[in-house]
Design a protein around this motif. Structure first.
Motif, PDB file in Angstrom:
ATOM      1  N   ARG A 102      -0.502  10.516   0.564  1.00 25.39           N
ATOM      2  CA  ARG A 102       0.197   9.644   1.529  1.00 25.39           C
ATOM      3  C   ARG A 102       1.517  10.244   2.003  1.00 25.39           C
ATOM      4  O   ARG A 102       2.131  11.038   1.316  1.00 25.39           O
ATOM      5  CB  ARG A 102       0.535   8.309   0.852  1.00 25.39           C
ATOM      6  CG  ARG A 102      -0.637   7.405   0.673  1.00 25.39           C
ATOM      7  CD  ARG A 102      -0.172   5.984   0.429  1.00 25.39           C
ATOM      8  NE  ARG A 102       0.374   5.763  -0.895  1.00 25.39           N
ATOM      9  CZ  ARG A 102       1.138   4.722  -1.206  1.00 25.39           C
ATOM     10  NH1 ARG A 102       1.491   3.847  -0.263  1.00 25.39           N
ATOM     11  NH2 ARG A 102       1.575   4.540  -2.442  1.00 25.39           N
ATOM     12  N   ARG A 142      -2.847   3.588   0.817  1.00 21.71           N
ATOM     13  CA  ARG A 142      -3.877   4.481   0.279  1.00 21.71           C
ATOM     14  C   ARG A 142      -5.147   4.389   1.131  1.00 21.71           C
ATOM     15  O   ARG A 142      -5.863   5.373   1.300  1.00 21.71           O
ATOM     16  CB  ARG A 142      -4.169   4.132  -1.178  1.00 21.71           C
ATOM     17  CG  ARG A 142      -3.028   4.509  -2.132  1.00 21.71           C
ATOM     18  CD  ARG A 142      -3.370   4.126  -3.540  1.00 21.71           C
ATOM     19  NE  ARG A 142      -2.281   4.327  -4.492  1.00 21.71           N
ATOM     20  CZ  ARG A 142      -1.252   3.504  -4.646  1.00 21.71           C
ATOM     21  NH1 ARG A 142      -1.130   2.434  -3.898  1.00 21.71           N
ATOM     22  NH2 ARG A 142      -0.327   3.755  -5.561  1.00 21.71           N
ATOM     23  N   ASN A 182      -7.513   9.473  -3.732  1.00 21.43           N
ATOM     24  CA  ASN A 182      -7.343   8.117  -3.186  1.00 21.43           C
ATOM     25  C   ASN A 182      -8.100   7.913  -1.892  1.00 21.43           C
ATOM     26  O   ASN A 182      -8.368   8.875  -1.179  1.00 21.43           O
ATOM     27  CB  ASN A 182      -5.845   7.880  -2.918  1.00 21.43           C
ATOM     28  CG  ASN A 182      -5.157   7.292  -4.130  1.00 21.43           C
ATOM     29  OD1 ASN A 182      -5.685   6.405  -4.791  1.00 21.43           O
ATOM     30  ND2 ASN A 182      -3.949   7.777  -4.393  1.00 21.43           N
ATOM     31  N   LEU A 201      -2.188   6.590 -14.429  1.00 21.25           N
ATOM     32  CA  LEU A 201      -0.792   6.629 -13.976  1.00 21.25           C
ATOM     33  C   LEU A 201      -0.184   5.223 -13.960  1.00 21.25           C
ATOM     34  O   LEU A 201       1.009   5.049 -14.233  1.00 21.25           O
ATOM     35  CB  LEU A 201      -0.707   7.289 -12.581  1.00 21.25           C
ATOM     36  CG  LEU A 201       0.693   7.474 -12.006  1.00 21.25           C
ATOM     37  CD1 LEU A 201       1.619   8.214 -12.968  1.00 21.25           C
ATOM     38  CD2 LEU A 201       0.634   8.225 -10.679  1.00 21.25           C
ATOM     39  N   ARG A 261       3.088   4.297 -16.023  1.00 24.80           N
ATOM     40  CA  ARG A 261       4.251   3.649 -15.387  1.00 24.80           C
ATOM     41  C   ARG A 261       4.633   2.373 -16.119  1.00 24.80           C
ATOM     42  O   ARG A 261       5.816   2.109 -16.364  1.00 24.80           O
ATOM     43  CB  ARG A 261       3.932   3.329 -13.915  1.00 24.80           C
ATOM     44  CG  ARG A 261       3.959   4.544 -13.036  1.00 24.80           C
ATOM     45  CD  ARG A 261       3.692   4.214 -11.570  1.00 24.80           C
ATOM     46  NE  ARG A 261       3.821   5.397 -10.750  1.00 24.80           N
ATOM     47  CZ  ARG A 261       2.987   5.751  -9.776  1.00 24.80           C
ATOM     48  NH1 ARG A 261       1.943   4.981  -9.488  1.00 24.80           N
ATOM     49  NH2 ARG A 261       3.187   6.843  -9.089  1.00 24.80           N
ATOM     50  N   HIS A 285      -6.581   0.467  -8.109  1.00 28.41           N
ATOM     51  CA  HIS A 285      -5.430   1.364  -8.045  1.00 28.41           C
ATOM     52  C   HIS A 285      -4.823   1.347  -6.653  1.00 28.41           C
ATOM     53  O   HIS A 285      -4.926   2.302  -5.893  1.00 28.41           O
ATOM     54  CB  HIS A 285      -5.829   2.798  -8.452  1.00 28.41           C
ATOM     55  CG  HIS A 285      -4.687   3.759  -8.303  1.00 28.41           C
ATOM     56  ND1 HIS A 285      -3.569   3.714  -9.115  1.00 28.41           N
ATOM     57  CD2 HIS A 285      -4.458   4.767  -7.427  1.00 28.41           C
ATOM     58  CE1 HIS A 285      -2.713   4.649  -8.731  1.00 28.41           C
ATOM     59  NE2 HIS A 285      -3.235   5.303  -7.700  1.00 28.41           N
ATOM     60  N   GLY A 341       3.798   3.900  -6.853  1.00 30.32           N
ATOM     61  CA  GLY A 341       3.406   5.031  -6.004  1.00 30.32           C
ATOM     62  C   GLY A 341       4.283   5.117  -4.761  1.00 30.32           C
ATOM     63  O   GLY A 341       4.708   6.207  -4.355  1.00 30.32           O
ATOM     64  N   ASP A 342       4.617   3.953  -4.185  1.00 32.61           N
ATOM     65  CA  ASP A 342       5.451   3.921  -2.970  1.00 32.61           C
ATOM     66  C   ASP A 342       6.846   4.493  -3.240  1.00 32.61           C
ATOM     67  O   ASP A 342       7.447   5.140  -2.377  1.00 32.61           O
ATOM     68  CB  ASP A 342       5.630   2.478  -2.464  1.00 32.61           C
ATOM     69  CG  ASP A 342       4.316   1.831  -2.082  1.00 32.61           C
ATOM     70  OD1 ASP A 342       3.319   2.068  -2.796  1.00 32.61           O
ATOM     71  OD2 ASP A 342       4.276   1.090  -1.085  1.00 32.61           O
ATOM     72  N   VAL A 380       6.478   8.198  -3.031  1.00 33.35           N
ATOM     73  CA  VAL A 380       6.198   8.609  -1.645  1.00 33.35           C
ATOM     74  C   VAL A 380       7.490   8.564  -0.818  1.00 33.35           C
ATOM     75  O   VAL A 380       7.808   9.489  -0.060  1.00 33.35           O
ATOM     76  CB  VAL A 380       5.113   7.694  -1.015  1.00 33.35           C
ATOM     77  CG1 VAL A 380       4.997   7.923   0.492  1.00 33.35           C
ATOM     78  CG2 VAL A 380       3.758   7.931  -1.687  1.00 33.35           C
ATOM     79  N   SER A 421       2.925  12.626  -2.413  1.00 32.45           N
ATOM     80  CA  SER A 421       3.048  11.507  -3.354  1.00 32.45           C
ATOM     81  C   SER A 421       3.157  12.079  -4.774  1.00 32.45           C
ATOM     82  O   SER A 421       3.364  13.269  -4.953  1.00 32.45           O
ATOM     83  CB  SER A 421       1.854  10.563  -3.186  1.00 32.45           C
ATOM     84  OG  SER A 421       0.629  11.250  -3.341  1.00 32.45           O
ATOM     85  N   ALA A 422       2.986  11.201  -5.761  1.00 33.39           N
ATOM     86  CA  ALA A 422       3.150  11.620  -7.159  1.00 33.39           C
ATOM     87  C   ALA A 422       2.196  12.768  -7.490  1.00 33.39           C
ATOM     88  O   ALA A 422       0.990  12.678  -7.240  1.00 33.39           O
ATOM     89  CB  ALA A 422       2.877  10.443  -8.082  1.00 33.39           C
TER      90      ALA A 422
HETATM   91  C1  LMR Z   1       0.252   6.872  -7.043  1.00 32.66           C
HETATM   92  O1  LMR Z   1       0.039   5.773  -7.549  1.00 32.66           O
HETATM   93  O2  LMR Z   1       1.324   7.476  -7.210  1.00 32.66           O
HETATM   94  C2  LMR Z   1      -0.832   7.542  -6.246  1.00 32.66           C
HETATM   95  O3  LMR Z   1      -1.905   6.685  -6.019  1.00 32.66           O
HETATM   96  C3  LMR Z   1      -0.353   8.188  -4.999  1.00 32.66           C
HETATM   97  C4  LMR Z   1       0.106   7.223  -3.945  1.00 32.66           C
HETATM   98  O4  LMR Z   1      -0.377   7.340  -2.816  1.00 32.66           O
HETATM   99  O5  LMR Z   1       0.954   6.373  -4.220  1.00 32.66           O
END
Ligand code: LMR
Ligand code: NAD
Length: 327
Positions: A81, A87, A119, A149, A153, A178, A212-213, A216, A224-225
């Motif tokens: 992303r 996603r 994704n 992940l 987190r 996810h 994830g955001d 990003v 992204s991650a």
């Molecule tokens: C995440 O959770 O870090 C990944 O799915 C990548 C993303 O697009 O956020």
């Protein structure tokens, strides 16, 4: 154990390949990507670990050579992303990439454990299942959407409340899918028990759902991650390999096709979703039992779950349709 990374030259693929190269459970590491695998392979080949390493590009039957004999294929292939994207916005490109790789797996290593990172996981795993079904090779016990992940987190973010020295000592089931609201952390079922102040629960839950955001946005257009995902992807892959080698008692949340796993039917009925991330017991055959954490969810979590079911169903259907009625 022959492990393959498909998408090995990417932001996740490179550090994940590094961790697998250094892992004593891996005897043979095979790297596949559409670009740069010769360089990544040459670099990693100087590491004095047991794993023999080879790298392949699509030319000269590269995919076939990379996959043949694989026991485990980890797939981080596909675009990431940029700020402002969901996603689901990745679907258009990544659906085709995952479909092509799974067709290769069905042909060259249908018995491998398949770990899908690309994704949108909520749709790419159903795509993988449909492709394997069409090829007569679908084994639901061996297909996993990697949602580790989200678990990592949750462990990390709750540490400010638990004060635990090692964040990974707090086990938190994170279930559902996810992406955003489909990610449901069940803090009420943390082990050891965690008392989260009421005014902190919403913030903590949202941070896990939208972690994830955060990355990003911070990467500001550069993806992204990748590093935390390589850590999480390796952690899950290592547990799959440990279980394959006979270690018992390994339970990990992962996004699976529920009707194909012991205990899964009841969860599918309750959620209305055939694919769902739940804590799954891993064994030699792969996912041997799905644990049902739904009954113990509290009122707050039940509301989160409702939103999860609503979002997830559409994502799953989109993946299934992509293979059944190609665009
Ligand atoms: C995440 O959770 O870090 C990944 O799915 C990548 C993303 O697009 O956020
Ligand atoms: P990236 O662009 O850095 O790397 C992707 C790699 O895939 C590239 O090297 C590219 O050449 C390769 N690739 C593209 N098409 C391919 C094909 N047909 N066969 C083999 N390789 C191919 O991206 P990234 O940051 O590594 O992210 C990869 C994917 O992982 C993205 O879809 C991202 O959204 C996803 N992701 C998932 C999670 C999760 O929790 N499941 C976490 C982070 C990222």
């Amino acid at each position: 154990m022959k492990a393959v990374v498909a998408g090995a030259s990417g932001g996740i693929g490179q550090p994940l390949s590094l961790l697998l190269k250094a892992c004593p459970l891996v005897d043979h590491l095979s790297l596949y990507d559409v670009v740069n695998t010769p360089g990544v392979t040459a670099d990693l080949s100087h590491i004095s670990s047991v794993a023999k390493i080879e790298g392949f590009l699509p030319a000269d039957d590269g995919m076939k050579k990379a996959l043949t004999g694989a026991d485990m294929v980890v797939i981080p292939a596909g675009i990431p992303r940029k700020p402002g994207m969901t996603r689901d916005d990745l679907f258009k490109i990544n659906a085709g990439i995952v479909k092509g790789l799974i067709e290769g797996i069905a042909e060259h290593c249908p018995d491998a454990y398949i770990l899908v990172i690309s994704n949108p996981v909520n749709s790419t795993v159903p795509i993988a299942a449909e492709v394997l079904t069409n090829a007569g090779k679908f084994n639901p016990k061996k297909l996993f959407g990697v949602t580790t992940l989200d678990v990592v987190r949750a462990e990390t973010f709750v540490q400010s409340i638990t004060g635990a020295k090692d964040p990974a000592d707090t086990k938190i089931p994170v279930i559902g899918g996810h992406s955003g609201e489909t990610i449901v952390p069940l803090f009420s079922q943390a082990k050891p028990e965690v008392k989260i102040p009421e005014d902190k629960l919403d913030e903590l839950t949202k941070r896990v759902q939208f972690g994830g955001d955060e990355v990003v946005k911070a990467k500001d257009g550069a993806g992204s991650a990748t590093l935390s995902m390589a850590y999480a992807g390796f952690r899950f892959a290592e547990r799959v390999m440990q279980a394959a080698k006979g270690k018992s008692g390994i339970v990990e949340p992962t996004f699976v096709y529920l009707p194909g796993i012991e205990g899964g039917d009841a969860i599918a009925k309750e959620t209305g979703c055939k694919y769902f991330s739940v804590p799954v017991e891993l064994g030699k055959e792969g996912a041997v039992k799905a644990n049902n954490p739904l009954g113990m969810a509290n009122e707050y979590e039940k509301k989160l779950l409702q939103a999860c079911y609503d979002g997830l169903k559409g994502n799953i259907e989109k993946g299934v349709e992509f293979v059944k009625n190609p665009p």
